[in-house]
Design a protein around this motif. Structure first.
Motif, PDB file in Angstrom:
ATOM      1  N   LEU A  48       0.626  -1.080   0.013  1.00  0.00           N
ATOM      2  CA  LEU A  48      -0.301  -0.018   0.215  1.00  0.00           C
ATOM      3  C   LEU A  48       1.008   1.250  -0.382  1.00  0.00           C
ATOM      4  CD1 LEU A  48      -3.129  -1.024   2.111  1.00  0.00           C
ATOM      5  CD2 LEU A  48      -2.954  -0.763  -0.005  1.00  0.00           C
ATOM      6  N   LEU A  52       0.887   4.247  -2.355  1.00  0.00           N
ATOM      7  CA  LEU A  52       0.188   5.385  -2.359  1.00  0.00           C
ATOM      8  C   LEU A  52       1.643   6.711  -2.164  1.00  0.00           C
ATOM      9  CD1 LEU A  52      -1.465   4.725   1.101  1.00  0.00           C
ATOM     10  CD2 LEU A  52      -2.610   5.504  -1.232  1.00  0.00           C
ATOM     11  N   VAL A  73      -2.924  12.354   2.758  1.00  0.00           N
ATOM     12  CA  VAL A  73      -3.360  10.755   1.332  1.00  0.00           C
ATOM     13  C   VAL A  73      -3.494   9.307   2.207  1.00  0.00           C
ATOM     14  CG1 VAL A  73      -1.959   8.778  -0.072  1.00  0.00           C
ATOM     15  CG2 VAL A  73      -1.557  11.764  -0.822  1.00  0.00           C
ATOM     16  N   PHE A  77      -7.111   7.697   1.620  1.00  0.00           N
ATOM     17  CA  PHE A  77      -7.516   6.727   1.500  1.00  0.00           C
ATOM     18  C   PHE A  77      -7.965   5.315   1.658  1.00  0.00           C
ATOM     19  CE2 PHE A  77      -5.480   1.896   1.913  1.00  0.00           C
ATOM     20  CZ  PHE A  77      -5.487   1.169   0.312  1.00  0.00           C
TER      21      PHE A  77
END
Length: 355
Positions: A48, A52, A73, A77
């Motif tokens: 992840l 990101l 972010v 998310f």
């Protein structure tokens, strides 16, 4: 024979940089193979974090402090994932239940169709083999339904573990993104000094893994979304469930697309029979798969898919057998890593020979 092996060994491992490369790869293999289940939250967080890193970098380039960009972010998310979870999971669960409830009626319709076969095709009057196959299929379907129900109840017992993951993974993502440079520097201090060849392979693979993860997530969303729009337009039952299955099938190159075709075709047959609607479904589904394989995949993975289909399938089988889901997910990057190492070591040998 011994002399030949000895010459091969000296040619491959006489360079300390090659030895360092293989030592790093071997140590990484051992850690993931034997301790992968223990560090699963870290592996999820790393995947992840790769996903990101791009928006974080873009926000940092716009002048936003990296820590603030990371927080923003991650919050976006997590909010998107919660929205998708609470929006999709109840619908998927409902359609799974409906499908399990419809299996007996589907089987009854199929039995009725088979019973009329002797009337339409007298030469096939002896259907004992077909009937035995159908009975076995019924037993398998019912047992599969029971396993799904039991699995869903047993999964409720893992809610504590899931809650721990939901806390640990975002924290790990935050620190991996925030302290990325410091962690890379610390990791470099414990690696062998003669690591030029390993660094060369890492630079190439780091960019490819980042592009692969971003591209694979985008491919899942696009293929799943287009499939849902198509199934909904055709008024296919279990449209959400089947479109999610089609979207996630892209995780397994070639094999996934072939496997998910079966449930799509079965649902279409039992809903419409061999009518024009069923054939339109097959045509639309075939177009989606063709566009995915011949347009979308080359655009998203122009470098990563520069592998022969046989090499990709072998990578899926080998790495999937070693590491399960993660081996399947990273089959193409791992195959690319093997190819990069294979190309880098001979190049280093030639360089050493020329010197």
């Amino acid at each position: 024979m011994f002399d030949m092996i000895n010459r091969w060994y000296k040619r491959r491992f006489s360079d300390p940089r090659a030895v360092s490369l293989f030592a790093i790869l071997f140590f990484g293999f051992i850690v993931i193979y034997f301790f992968g289940h223990l560090i699963a939250p870290l592996l999820v967080a790393i995947v992840l974090a790769y996903l990101l890193e791009w928006p974080v970098s873009k926000l940092s380039q716009l002048g936003l402090p990296r820590t603030l960009a990371v927080i923003l972010v991650i919050l976006l998310f997590v909010g998107f994932m919660l929205l998708a979870f609470f929006g999709l999971v109840p619908t998927i669960w409902e359609q799974v239940g409906n499908l399990l409830n419809d299996i007996p009626s589907m089987y009854a319709r199929l039995q009725t169709s088979i019973a009329h076969i002797p009337e339409q095709y007298p030469e096939l009057a002896n259907l004992k083999i077909v009937e035995s196959v159908m009975d076995n299929a019924k037993d398998q379907a019912l047992s599969m339904g029971e396993k799904v129900v039991k699995g869903s109840f047993s999964s409720l017992l893992s809610l504590a573990t899931l809650s721990i993951y939901l806390i640990l993974v975002p924290l790990l993502i935050f620190f991996l993104l925030k302290d990325k440079k410091e962690m890379i520097t610390t990791l470099g201090s414990v690696l062998p000094k003669e690591r030029e060849l390993a660094y060369q392979v890492w630079v190439e693979m780091n960019q490819q893994i980042s592009n692969y993860i971003n591209g694979k997530v985008l491919e899942i969303v696009i293929v799943g979304g287009v499939s849902y729009a198509t199934f909904a337009l055709l008024d296919l039952r279990y449209a959400v469930l089947l479109s999610v299955a089609v979207g996630f099938s892209v995780l397994i190159p070639y094999i996934g697309a072939a496997a998910v075709t079966i449930p799509v075709a079965i649902v279409g047959i039992f809903q419409w029979g061999f009518t024009s609607d069923f054939y339109w479904l097959l045509i639309a589904y075939g177009i989606i798969q063709a566009l995915d394989g011949n347009v979308l995949v080359p655009v998203l993975f122009s470098e990563a898919v520069n592998l022969h289909p046989v090499a990709i399938i072998v990578a899926v089988l080998v790495f999937g057998g070693l590491w399960g889901f993660w081996g399947v997910f990273f089959a193409i990057p791992l195959a690319t890593l093997v190819k990069a190492v294979w190309k880098a070591v001979p190049a280093q040998e030639e360089e050493s020979t020329s010197q």
